[in-house]
Design a protein around this motif. Structure first.
Motif, PDB file in Angstrom:
ATOM      1  N   TYR A  59       0.842  -1.185   0.000  1.00  0.00           N
ATOM      2  CA  TYR A  59       0.000   0.000   0.000  1.00  0.00           C
ATOM      3  C   TYR A  59       0.878   1.235   0.000  1.00  0.00           C
ATOM      4  O   TYR A  59       1.984   1.220   0.548  1.00  0.00           O
ATOM      5  CB  TYR A  59      -0.900   0.039   1.241  1.00  0.00           C
ATOM      6  CG  TYR A  59      -1.892  -1.083   1.281  1.00  0.00           C
ATOM      7  CD1 TYR A  59      -3.161  -0.918   0.762  1.00  0.00           C
ATOM      8  CD2 TYR A  59      -1.548  -2.314   1.818  1.00  0.00           C
ATOM      9  CE1 TYR A  59      -4.084  -1.945   0.782  1.00  0.00           C
ATOM     10  CE2 TYR A  59      -2.465  -3.359   1.838  1.00  0.00           C
ATOM     11  CZ  TYR A  59      -3.719  -3.172   1.313  1.00  0.00           C
ATOM     12  OH  TYR A  59      -4.619  -4.192   1.322  1.00  0.00           O
ATOM     13  N   CYS A  60       0.363   2.299  -0.579  1.00  0.00           N
ATOM     14  CA  CYS A  60       1.011   3.592  -0.435  1.00  0.00           C
ATOM     15  C   CYS A  60       0.549   4.161   0.900  1.00  0.00           C
ATOM     16  O   CYS A  60      -0.618   4.032   1.263  1.00  0.00           O
ATOM     17  CB  CYS A  60       0.610   4.510  -1.588  1.00  0.00           C
ATOM     18  SG  CYS A  60       1.503   6.072  -1.551  1.00  0.00           S
ATOM     19  N   GLU A  92       1.004   7.489   3.902  1.00  0.00           N
ATOM     20  CA  GLU A  92       1.545   8.753   4.376  1.00  0.00           C
ATOM     21  C   GLU A  92       2.207   8.456   5.712  1.00  0.00           C
ATOM     22  O   GLU A  92       1.570   7.901   6.615  1.00  0.00           O
ATOM     23  CB  GLU A  92       0.428   9.781   4.526  1.00  0.00           C
ATOM     24  CG  GLU A  92       0.929  11.131   4.982  1.00  0.00           C
ATOM     25  CD  GLU A  92      -0.180  12.175   5.010  1.00  0.00           C
ATOM     26  OE1 GLU A  92      -1.095  12.125   4.156  1.00  0.00           O
ATOM     27  OE2 GLU A  92      -0.119  13.024   5.912  1.00  0.00           O
ATOM     28  N   PHE A 150       5.715   9.819   1.606  1.00  0.00           N
ATOM     29  CA  PHE A 150       4.737   8.942   0.973  1.00  0.00           C
ATOM     30  C   PHE A 150       5.523   7.764   0.437  1.00  0.00           C
ATOM     31  O   PHE A 150       6.285   7.902  -0.522  1.00  0.00           O
ATOM     32  CB  PHE A 150       3.984   9.677  -0.145  1.00  0.00           C
ATOM     33  CG  PHE A 150       3.100  10.765   0.379  1.00  0.00           C
ATOM     34  CD1 PHE A 150       1.792  10.488   0.752  1.00  0.00           C
ATOM     35  CD2 PHE A 150       3.573  12.054   0.537  1.00  0.00           C
ATOM     36  CE1 PHE A 150       0.971  11.484   1.259  1.00  0.00           C
ATOM     37  CE2 PHE A 150       2.769  13.059   1.037  1.00  0.00           C
ATOM     38  CZ  PHE A 150       1.465  12.778   1.401  1.00  0.00           C
ATOM     39  N   PRO A 206       5.858   3.186  -0.048  1.00  0.00           N
ATOM     40  CA  PRO A 206       5.198   1.876  -0.039  1.00  0.00           C
ATOM     41  C   PRO A 206       5.414   1.185   1.313  1.00  0.00           C
ATOM     42  O   PRO A 206       6.496   1.256   1.885  1.00  0.00           O
ATOM     43  CB  PRO A 206       5.900   1.090  -1.146  1.00  0.00           C
ATOM     44  CG  PRO A 206       6.697   2.080  -1.915  1.00  0.00           C
ATOM     45  CD  PRO A 206       6.944   3.236  -1.011  1.00  0.00           C
ATOM     46  N   CYS A 251       4.020   4.835  -4.885  1.00  0.00           N
ATOM     47  CA  CYS A 251       3.463   6.064  -4.318  1.00  0.00           C
ATOM     48  C   CYS A 251       3.796   7.209  -5.265  1.00  0.00           C
ATOM     49  O   CYS A 251       4.866   7.284  -5.820  1.00  0.00           O
ATOM     50  CB  CYS A 251       4.080   6.346  -2.953  1.00  0.00           C
ATOM     51  SG  CYS A 251       3.537   5.225  -1.675  1.00  0.00           S
ATOM     52  N   LYS A 252       2.823   8.105  -5.418  1.00  0.00           N
ATOM     53  CA  LYS A 252       3.047   9.238  -6.320  1.00  0.00           C
ATOM     54  C   LYS A 252       3.477  10.451  -5.561  1.00  0.00           C
ATOM     55  O   LYS A 252       3.212  10.670  -4.458  1.00  0.00           O
ATOM     56  CB  LYS A 252       1.757   9.507  -7.092  1.00  0.00           C
ATOM     57  CG  LYS A 252       1.430   8.339  -7.956  1.00  0.00           C
ATOM     58  CD  LYS A 252       0.116   8.560  -8.671  1.00  0.00           C
ATOM     59  CE  LYS A 252      -0.054   7.435  -9.638  1.00  0.00           C
ATOM     60  NZ  LYS A 252      -1.114   6.667  -9.690  1.00  0.00           N
TER      61      LYS A 252
END
Length: 137
Positions: free
Chosen positions: A61-62, A64, A79, A81, A136-137
């Protein structure tokens, strides 16, 4: 959190049914109340099944990530993974190919999408899962 919500809903339904069964009414109204009580119990049980428990299956999952070093009072936000296994956060993947895993912290429960932990170096982390994309972007 989800478990508490389910317990609260179940308790509310139970109290309503108990209150309905204690009403002093005629036989026709009693039959209607009994029917309503069964419908409420049945509908509540079905409804509770639709409240998600653990939406976070095993995978990447990405997230924060809020980092805090109490010695230097350094704070950062990333941010990155993260890896989830059996409802627990087991690994953070840094962008420089480094990582933190269960050898650096005790895997916290992340079933509600959030987790906090302190690493073996005393750094504090707050994690919020964002999506199931491995990038993650």
């Amino acid at each position: 959190m989800i478990i508490l919500l389910k317990l609260l809903i179940g308790l509310t339904i139970t109290l309503i049914v108990i209150w309905l069964t204690t009403l002093d009414v005629g036989e026709n109204k009693r039959k209607l109340i009994n029917l309503f009580s069964f419908a409420l119990i049945f509908g509540g049980l079905i409804g509770l099944g639709f409240i998600p428990g653990n939406d976070y299956k095993d995978g990447t999952y990405c997230a924060e990530i809020h980092y805090y070093n109490p010695e230097t009072e350094t704070e950062s936000k990333y941010f990155l993974p993260v890896f989830v296994k059996d409802g627990k956060l087991v690994k953070l993947q840094w962008s420089n190919s480094g990582w933190l895993d269960e050898s650096h912290f005790k895997a916290p429960n992340v079933s509600d999408g959030t987790a906090t932990f302190t690493s073996d170096k005393g750094y504090e982390y707050e994690i919020e899962l964002l999506n199931s994309n491995s990038k993650c972007k």
